[in-house]
Motif scaffolding. Structure first.
Motif, mmCIF file in Angstrom:
data_model
loop_
_atom_site.group_PDB
_atom_site.id
_atom_site.type_symbol
_atom_site.label_atom_id
_atom_site.label_comp_id
_atom_site.label_asym_id
_atom_site.label_seq_id
_atom_site.Cartn_x
_atom_site.Cartn_y
_atom_site.Cartn_z
ATOM 1 N N GLU A 23 0.835 -1.200 0.000
ATOM 2 C CA GLU A 23 0.000 0.000 0.000
ATOM 3 C C GLU A 23 0.873 1.254 0.000
ATOM 4 O O GLU A 23 0.583 2.230 -0.695
ATOM 5 N N ALA A 24 1.954 1.240 0.767
ATOM 6 C CA ALA A 24 2.867 2.387 0.815
ATOM 7 C C ALA A 24 3.520 2.620 -0.550
ATOM 8 O O ALA A 24 3.629 3.769 -1.003
ATOM 9 N N ILE A 25 3.944 1.553 -1.197
ATOM 10 C CA ILE A 25 4.547 1.682 -2.533
ATOM 11 C C ILE A 25 3.524 2.233 -3.509
ATOM 12 O O ILE A 25 3.823 3.119 -4.318
ATOM 13 N N LYS A 26 2.310 1.700 -3.445
ATOM 14 C CA LYS A 26 1.241 2.171 -4.322
ATOM 15 C C LYS A 26 1.004 3.671 -4.123
ATOM 16 O O LYS A 26 0.876 4.423 -5.095
ATOM 17 N N ASN A 27 0.992 4.116 -2.873
ATOM 18 C CA ASN A 27 0.790 5.531 -2.582
ATOM 19 C C ASN A 27 1.964 6.386 -3.051
ATOM 20 O O ASN A 27 1.765 7.472 -3.599
ATOM 21 N N LEU A 28 3.183 5.900 -2.829
ATOM 22 C CA LEU A 28 4.368 6.633 -3.270
ATOM 23 C C LEU A 28 4.369 6.832 -4.784
ATOM 24 O O LEU A 28 4.750 7.882 -5.296
ATOM 25 N N LEU A 29 3.945 5.806 -5.500
ATOM 26 C CA LEU A 29 3.936 5.869 -6.964
ATOM 27 C C LEU A 29 2.633 6.450 -7.520
ATOM 28 O O LEU A 29 2.462 6.542 -8.732
ATOM 29 N N LYS A 30 1.745 6.838 -6.601
ATOM 30 C CA LYS A 30 0.458 7.445 -6.972
ATOM 31 C C LYS A 30 -0.321 6.556 -7.945
ATOM 32 O O LYS A 30 -0.831 7.003 -8.966
ATOM 33 N N ILE A 31 -0.383 5.271 -7.594
ATOM 34 C CA ILE A 31 -1.121 4.306 -8.396
ATOM 35 C C ILE A 31 -2.539 4.221 -7.854
ATOM 36 O O ILE A 31 -2.747 3.939 -6.672
ATOM 37 N N GLU A 32 -3.498 4.482 -8.706
ATOM 38 C CA GLU A 32 -4.905 4.432 -8.319
ATOM 39 C C GLU A 32 -5.440 3.022 -8.519
ATOM 40 O O GLU A 32 -5.027 2.317 -9.436
ATOM 41 N N ASP A 33 -6.359 2.625 -7.651
ATOM 42 C CA ASP A 33 -7.044 1.352 -7.873
ATOM 43 C C ASP A 33 -7.872 1.483 -9.135
ATOM 44 O O ASP A 33 -8.557 2.485 -9.344
ATOM 45 N N GLN A 34 -7.794 0.470 -9.970
ATOM 46 C CA GLN A 34 -8.537 0.503 -11.221
ATOM 47 C C GLN A 34 -9.801 -0.328 -11.068
ATOM 48 O O GLN A 34 -9.738 -1.535 -10.832
ATOM 49 N N ALA A 35 -10.929 0.342 -11.195
ATOM 50 C CA ALA A 35 -12.208 -0.350 -11.116
ATOM 51 C C ALA A 35 -12.541 -0.936 -12.474
ATOM 52 O O ALA A 35 -12.233 -0.349 -13.506
ATOM 53 N N ASP A 36 -13.129 -2.082 -12.453
ATOM 54 C CA ASP A 36 -13.580 -2.713 -13.688
ATOM 55 C C ASP A 36 -14.742 -1.888 -14.227
ATOM 56 O O ASP A 36 -15.688 -1.573 -13.506
ATOM 57 N N PHE A 37 -14.678 -1.511 -15.506
ATOM 58 C CA PHE A 37 -15.727 -0.670 -16.085
ATOM 59 C C PHE A 37 -17.089 -1.334 -15.954
ATOM 60 O O PHE A 37 -18.106 -0.655 -15.820
ATOM 61 N N TRP A 38 -17.136 -2.656 -15.955
ATOM 62 C CA TRP A 38 -18.409 -3.385 -15.865
ATOM 63 C C TRP A 38 -19.139 -3.006 -14.575
ATOM 64 O O TRP A 38 -20.353 -2.821 -14.570
ATOM 65 N N ASP A 39 -18.385 -2.879 -13.496
ATOM 66 C CA ASP A 39 -18.988 -2.527 -12.205
ATOM 67 C C ASP A 39 -19.511 -1.099 -12.186
ATOM 68 O O ASP A 39 -20.324 -0.751 -11.339
ATOM 69 N N GLN A 40 -19.050 -0.273 -13.117
ATOM 70 C CA GLN A 40 -19.495 1.112 -13.188
ATOM 71 C C GLN A 40 -20.806 1.248 -13.970
ATOM 72 O O GLN A 40 -21.455 2.282 -13.912
ATOM 73 N N LEU A 41 -21.173 0.197 -14.709
ATOM 74 C CA LEU A 41 -22.387 0.239 -15.523
ATOM 75 C C LEU A 41 -23.615 -0.017 -14.664
ATOM 76 O O LEU A 41 -23.553 -0.741 -13.670
ATOM 77 N N SER A 42 -24.735 0.541 -15.093
ATOM 78 C CA SER A 42 -25.987 0.263 -14.389
ATOM 79 C C SER A 42 -26.401 -1.173 -14.673
ATOM 80 O O SER A 42 -25.965 -1.785 -15.659
ATOM 81 N N LEU A 43 -27.259 -1.708 -13.832
ATOM 82 C CA LEU A 43 -27.760 -3.064 -14.025
ATOM 83 C C LEU A 43 -28.482 -3.168 -15.369
ATOM 84 O O LEU A 43 -28.348 -4.168 -16.079
#
Length: 77
Positions: A23-43
């Motif tokens: 988590e610290a490395i991810k924050n240092l490198l400013k890596i964002e969690d990537q959400a699956d686009f499918w989960d962003q779609l409406s039902l």
């Protein structure tokens, strides 16, 4: 930075199971969690896409030319 140091860092990251370090490395490198686009779609959108895939699997499709002709006929374009 020397390429060998980078390789060592990569190897260490791959070997660690420590979530805090990762988590610290991810924050240092400013890596964002990537959400699956499918989960962003409406039902409703997910169901429409699944229906389209089902129709394609059943061979229910038209070519680009057929679709273009249908649109011309139906909407006068």
């Amino acid at each position: 930075m020397d390429i060998e140091i980078k390789k060592s860092l990569i190897a260490a990251i791959l070997q660690t199971e420590n979530e805090e370090i990762l988590e610290a490395i991810k924050n240092l490198l400013k890596i964002e969690d990537q959400a699956d686009f499918w989960d962003q779609l409406s039902l409703e959108d997910q169901e429409a896409i699944n229906e389209g895939i089902r129709q394609l699997d059943e061979g229910k499709s038209v070519s680009y030319e057929e679709a273009k002709d249908l649109i011309k006929t139906r909407f006068g374009f």
